[in-house]
Design a protein around this motif. Structure first.
Motif, mmCIF file in Angstrom:
data_model
loop_
_atom_site.group_PDB
_atom_site.id
_atom_site.type_symbol
_atom_site.label_atom_id
_atom_site.label_comp_id
_atom_site.label_asym_id
_atom_site.label_seq_id
_atom_site.Cartn_x
_atom_site.Cartn_y
_atom_site.Cartn_z
ATOM 1 N N CYS A 13 39.201 38.512 54.830
ATOM 2 C CA CYS A 13 39.595 39.906 55.009
ATOM 3 C C CYS A 13 38.866 40.478 56.215
ATOM 4 O O CYS A 13 37.964 39.851 56.770
ATOM 5 C CB CYS A 13 39.342 40.733 53.752
ATOM 6 N N ILE A 56 43.749 39.090 54.811
ATOM 7 C CA ILE A 56 44.065 40.415 54.260
ATOM 8 C C ILE A 56 43.599 41.482 55.240
ATOM 9 O O ILE A 56 42.425 41.538 55.596
ATOM 10 C CB ILE A 56 43.372 40.647 52.900
ATOM 11 N N ALA A 86 47.070 45.249 52.750
ATOM 12 C CA ALA A 86 46.541 46.000 51.608
ATOM 13 C C ALA A 86 46.459 47.475 51.994
ATOM 14 O O ALA A 86 45.507 47.906 52.644
ATOM 15 C CB ALA A 86 45.178 45.461 51.195
ATOM 16 N N VAL A 115 50.529 45.203 49.408
ATOM 17 C CA VAL A 115 49.881 45.701 48.196
ATOM 18 C C VAL A 115 49.541 47.166 48.424
ATOM 19 O O VAL A 115 49.005 47.527 49.474
ATOM 20 C CB VAL A 115 48.583 44.908 47.910
ATOM 21 N N VAL A 117 47.129 49.697 46.847
ATOM 22 C CA VAL A 117 45.999 49.735 45.924
ATOM 23 C C VAL A 117 46.051 50.987 45.052
ATOM 24 O O VAL A 117 45.706 50.945 43.883
ATOM 25 C CB VAL A 117 44.669 49.617 46.692
ATOM 26 N N ARG A 129 40.492 50.094 48.217
ATOM 27 C CA ARG A 129 41.158 49.097 49.059
ATOM 28 C C ARG A 129 40.162 48.055 49.550
ATOM 29 O O ARG A 129 40.416 46.854 49.515
ATOM 30 C CB ARG A 129 41.841 49.806 50.238
ATOM 31 N N TYR A 132 39.251 45.777 46.730
ATOM 32 C CA TYR A 132 40.380 44.866 46.493
ATOM 33 C C TYR A 132 40.289 43.666 47.439
ATOM 34 O O TYR A 132 40.406 42.514 47.025
ATOM 35 C CB TYR A 132 41.714 45.610 46.693
ATOM 36 N N MET A 133 40.078 43.939 48.729
ATOM 37 C CA MET A 133 40.028 42.857 49.713
ATOM 38 C C MET A 133 38.823 41.945 49.481
ATOM 39 O O MET A 133 38.966 40.714 49.496
ATOM 40 C CB MET A 133 39.986 43.441 51.134
#
Length: 188
Positions: A13, A56, A86, A115, A117, A129, A132-133
C-alpha cells in the motif's frame, strides 16, 4: 469489479502527502517532484521483482494518485499485478479538477477492485481507510517530509503492524536539490 484475493505478504500500500505539503506544491514541473515520482516508480518495480502482485492506493491527491498511476503503467507494460482503489468514502474525489480528476478517473476505470471504506465522509474516514490498507498489506511505500501528519500516522501504524516500509523522504530530496541547484554540470 471483482474481489482481489492475494496474500498479505505480496500486497503493497501507499501513503504520502497531498500536493500542498510536498516540495514546490507538488508541481509536475518540479525537478524534486519528478525525482520523487521516479523513486516511487523504482520502489513499485522493486516490489514487483520481489513477487508482490497487489497494490492498494488510497486515491488521495498527490502521492496516492501518482502511485495508482504508476501501478497502472506497470500493468500496461504487461506486469501481472492488481490495483485496488481504497476510497475513504463514496463521494471522495467529487471536488477533484484537472489532472487529478483525470488520474482518478483512470484509476477508477482500470482498478481491479474498488473499495469504499465508509459510506459518508466523517472525521475518521481517512484514518479508517489507512487502517484498511495497512491491515491488508505486508509492505508500505511512503513519501513523507513531515511525520506530524496523516502519512506519519500511517507509517507508525505500519511499524506497529510489522510491515516492511520503504520511506522516501521528500524533505531530504528537496534539501539536496536546493543545495546543488546552482552547481553547473560538467558534461564531457
Amino acid at each position: 469489479m471483482y474481489n482481489v484475493t492475494t496474500s498479505k505478504s505480496r500486497t503493497v500500500c501507499f501513503s504520502g502527502h497531498r500536493p500542498q505539503k510536498l516540495p514546490d506544491g507538488g508541481s509536475n514541473n518540479s525537478p524534486v517532484i519528478r525525482a520523487i515520482k521516479s523513486l516511487v516508480y523504482k520502489a513499485v518495480a522493486d516490489c514487483i521483482e520481489d513477487g508482490c502482485n497487489c497494490f492498494i492506493t488510497g486515491v488521495a491527491k498527490g502521492v496516492d494518485l501518482w502511485a495508482g498511476e504508476i501501478v497502472l503503467e506497470h500493468k500496461a507494460c504487461g506486469k501481472n499485478i492488481k490495483l485496488v482503489a481504497a476510497f475513504p468514502y463514496k463521494g471522495h474525489g467529487a471536488s477533484f479538477r484537472g489532472t487529478e480528476k483525470w488520474i482518478l478517473g483512470n484509476i477508477t476505470q482500470y482498478a481491479d477492485e474498488i473499495v469504499y471504506v465508509s459510506d459518508d465522509y466523517s472525521d475518521s474516514c481517512m484514518k479508517a481507510r489507512n487502517e484498511y490498507m495497512i491491515n491488508r498489506s505486508g509492505k508500505l511505500i511512503a513519501v513523507v517530509g513531515d511525520y506530524k501528519s496523516g502519512t506519519g500516522q500511517t507509517i507508525r501504524l505500519a511499524e506497529k503492524n510489522g510491515l516492511d516500509i520503504v520511506t522516501i523522504n521528500s524533505s531530504v530530496i528537496d534539501q539536496v536539490a536546493k543545495k546543488y541547484s546552482d552547481t553547473p554540470l560538467n558534461i564531457i
